[in-house]
Write a protein that holds these residues in place. Sequence first.
Motif, PDB file in Angstrom:
ATOM      1  N   GLU A  68       0.818  -1.205   0.000  1.00  0.00           N
ATOM      2  CA  GLU A  68       0.000   0.000   0.000  1.00  0.00           C
ATOM      3  C   GLU A  68       0.860   1.267   0.000  1.00  0.00           C
ATOM      4  O   GLU A  68       0.544   2.246  -0.678  1.00  0.00           O
ATOM      5  CB  GLU A  68      -0.961   0.011   1.193  1.00  0.00           C
ATOM      6  CG  GLU A  68      -2.110  -0.979   1.068  1.00  0.00           C
ATOM      7  CD  GLU A  68      -3.024  -0.656  -0.114  1.00  0.00           C
ATOM      8  OE1 GLU A  68      -3.142   0.528  -0.477  1.00  0.00           O
ATOM      9  OE2 GLU A  68      -3.609  -1.602  -0.670  1.00  0.00           O
ATOM     10  N   GLU A  69       1.948   1.245   0.754  1.00  0.00           N
ATOM     11  CA  GLU A  69       2.821   2.422   0.766  1.00  0.00           C
ATOM     12  C   GLU A  69       3.560   2.553  -0.559  1.00  0.00           C
ATOM     13  O   GLU A  69       3.777   3.671  -1.047  1.00  0.00           O
ATOM     14  CB  GLU A  69       3.822   2.335   1.913  1.00  0.00           C
ATOM     15  CG  GLU A  69       4.644   3.614   2.047  1.00  0.00           C
ATOM     16  CD  GLU A  69       5.588   3.600   3.238  1.00  0.00           C
ATOM     17  OE1 GLU A  69       6.384   4.562   3.347  1.00  0.00           O
ATOM     18  OE2 GLU A  69       5.526   2.649   4.035  1.00  0.00           O
ATOM     19  N   ASN A  70       3.938   1.432  -1.156  1.00  0.00           N
ATOM     20  CA  ASN A  70       4.557   1.455  -2.479  1.00  0.00           C
ATOM     21  C   ASN A  70       3.615   2.131  -3.478  1.00  0.00           C
ATOM     22  O   ASN A  70       4.007   3.027  -4.230  1.00  0.00           O
ATOM     23  CB  ASN A  70       4.884   0.027  -2.921  1.00  0.00           C
ATOM     24  CG  ASN A  70       5.771  -0.028  -4.152  1.00  0.00           C
ATOM     25  OD1 ASN A  70       6.143   0.990  -4.736  1.00  0.00           O
ATOM     26  ND2 ASN A  70       6.102  -1.243  -4.566  1.00  0.00           N
ATOM     27  N   VAL A  71       2.352   1.726  -3.466  1.00  0.00           N
ATOM     28  CA  VAL A  71       1.350   2.324  -4.350  1.00  0.00           C
ATOM     29  C   VAL A  71       1.230   3.823  -4.091  1.00  0.00           C
ATOM     30  O   VAL A  71       1.216   4.634  -5.023  1.00  0.00           O
ATOM     31  CB  VAL A  71      -0.015   1.632  -4.167  1.00  0.00           C
ATOM     32  CG1 VAL A  71      -1.122   2.426  -4.870  1.00  0.00           C
ATOM     33  CG2 VAL A  71       0.032   0.208  -4.689  1.00  0.00           C
ATOM     34  N   GLU A  72       1.147   4.192  -2.828  1.00  0.00           N
ATOM     35  CA  GLU A  72       0.971   5.606  -2.470  1.00  0.00           C
ATOM     36  C   GLU A  72       2.157   6.446  -2.931  1.00  0.00           C
ATOM     37  O   GLU A  72       1.984   7.507  -3.551  1.00  0.00           O
ATOM     38  CB  GLU A  72       0.795   5.744  -0.961  1.00  0.00           C
ATOM     39  CG  GLU A  72       0.642   7.184  -0.490  1.00  0.00           C
ATOM     40  CD  GLU A  72       0.558   7.285   1.025  1.00  0.00           C
ATOM     41  OE1 GLU A  72       0.523   8.435   1.526  1.00  0.00           O
ATOM     42  OE2 GLU A  72       0.541   6.238   1.710  1.00  0.00           O
ATOM     43  N   ARG A  73       3.372   5.972  -2.631  1.00  0.00           N
ATOM     44  CA  ARG A  73       4.569   6.733  -2.988  1.00  0.00           C
ATOM     45  C   ARG A  73       4.714   6.858  -4.500  1.00  0.00           C
ATOM     46  O   ARG A  73       5.036   7.930  -5.020  1.00  0.00           O
ATOM     47  CB  ARG A  73       5.811   6.065  -2.409  1.00  0.00           C
ATOM     48  CG  ARG A  73       5.829   5.943  -0.891  1.00  0.00           C
ATOM     49  CD  ARG A  73       5.920   7.276  -0.212  1.00  0.00           C
ATOM     50  NE  ARG A  73       6.042   7.131   1.245  1.00  0.00           N
ATOM     51  CZ  ARG A  73       5.986   8.146   2.091  1.00  0.00           C
ATOM     52  NH1 ARG A  73       5.798   9.378   1.644  1.00  0.00           N
ATOM     53  NH2 ARG A  73       6.092   7.950   3.388  1.00  0.00           N
ATOM     54  N   VAL A  74       4.499   5.762  -5.196  1.00  0.00           N
ATOM     55  CA  VAL A  74       4.659   5.779  -6.652  1.00  0.00           C
ATOM     56  C   VAL A  74       3.577   6.638  -7.301  1.00  0.00           C
ATOM     57  O   VAL A  74       3.849   7.383  -8.255  1.00  0.00           O
ATOM     58  CB  VAL A  74       4.657   4.343  -7.210  1.00  0.00           C
ATOM     59  CG1 VAL A  74       4.596   4.352  -8.737  1.00  0.00           C
ATOM     60  CG2 VAL A  74       5.896   3.594  -6.731  1.00  0.00           C
ATOM     61  N   SER A  75       2.357   6.549  -6.812  1.00  0.00           N
ATOM     62  CA  SER A  75       1.270   7.375  -7.358  1.00  0.00           C
ATOM     63  C   SER A  75       1.598   8.860  -7.230  1.00  0.00           C
ATOM     64  O   SER A  75       1.376   9.651  -8.162  1.00  0.00           O
ATOM     65  CB  SER A  75      -0.044   7.070  -6.636  1.00  0.00           C
ATOM     66  OG  SER A  75      -0.430   5.726  -6.825  1.00  0.00           O
ATOM     67  N   GLU A  76       2.144   9.253  -6.077  1.00  0.00           N
ATOM     68  CA  GLU A  76       2.543  10.643  -5.880  1.00  0.00           C
ATOM     69  C   GLU A  76       3.641  11.035  -6.866  1.00  0.00           C
ATOM     70  O   GLU A  76       3.634  12.150  -7.419  1.00  0.00           O
ATOM     71  CB  GLU A  76       3.037  10.842  -4.448  1.00  0.00           C
ATOM     72  CG  GLU A  76       1.956  10.707  -3.388  1.00  0.00           C
ATOM     73  CD  GLU A  76       2.532  10.746  -1.981  1.00  0.00           C
ATOM     74  OE1 GLU A  76       3.775  10.770  -1.851  1.00  0.00           O
ATOM     75  OE2 GLU A  76       1.743  10.749  -1.014  1.00  0.00           O
ATOM     76  N   ALA A  77       4.574  10.123  -7.100  1.00  0.00           N
ATOM     77  CA  ALA A  77       5.669  10.407  -8.025  1.00  0.00           C
ATOM     78  C   ALA A  77       5.164  10.540  -9.456  1.00  0.00           C
ATOM     79  O   ALA A  77       5.605  11.420 -10.203  1.00  0.00           O
ATOM     80  CB  ALA A  77       6.726   9.306  -7.934  1.00  0.00           C
TER      81      ALA A  77
END
Length: 337
Positions: A125-134
């Motif tokens: 979930e954090e991977n998704v969140e960080r990448v989405s922001e990027a």
Amino acid sequence: MPYDDGAALSTVYSAARDGGYGFFASNVTHFDILLGLLRGADRVSADAVLQVSRDSAAFYGDGDPAVGLEAFCAYLDRFAERTNVGVFCNVDHVHLPDQRDFLDAVVESGVASSVMVDASDRPFEENVERVSEAVARVRDGDREMLVEAELGRVAGTESGVETVAEDAFYTDPERAVEFVERTGVDLLAVSVGTRHGVASGRDLDVRPDVARDVDEALRDAGHDVPLVVHGASGLSDEQVEALLGAGVPKFNKNTRYQYEYARTAADFYHEHADAIRPPEGVDDDRGSMFAGADWSPEKTSFHPHVVGEAVRDRLADVMADLSEATGSAGQSRYIDR
């Protein structure tokens, strides 16, 4: 010919997937490596994806990665103009969230065709969140830039971060589809059993079937997302061929080039040691350049250009051979602009 937009690079990857060939996307840690790789790619008419990490950018910029990125890309562009192939820059392994400032520098510079953002060491979930922001940050820029991210973990050391083998795992196809749909990435790096760094003595359980399953799942879901395999320096030709057949068009390679640089220089200086080191009985007086001795070092051997040229020639041969191995030789999508 240098390209600095993602659309042209996307065309190159699409052609590779359709044609069943691929590329070794090459990390550059020294300018002699860069020139050698360009020579080799041009020799065999293969498009080239050259990569720079934050660590290398900091090296080029004497500690300032933003300055180093601009210097690297300026050097790359100038020499890419002398080739008859497409040359692209990918910024590799921008670790999130710690390197968000560097990501901003990449976007603002407008010099790269793509950027790889990495939060694969975080929970899903954090991977998704960080990448989405990027992804949102990149697409807020003035130029089109492709975004690559990673799902799964590749063992070994990358940018000073060590991942033990037990922490590596294979990418799940269903999770890959969810990850792509929620982040909007353009390329997906998958874990198939490879390893960053030197792989000798390691029992690599490389699984082309994992890449094939992920590729099929993405296609079935309507996503045209090329797959990437990191840690490709330890792969055999047979493993590369199998991964190409599984739909992988991009393989990241770094350690092999570092080794070839060091090995070529070491061999040269070993063979010319008598022209560089004083013989027995002569004081090792570097300060006076042996002014008071009968012996003197031979400049034709210690001049940096001599070994630098040897490194460039060796890396050109390596890149030509690798392009043949992936089938990209003779496949340049160069478009005269």
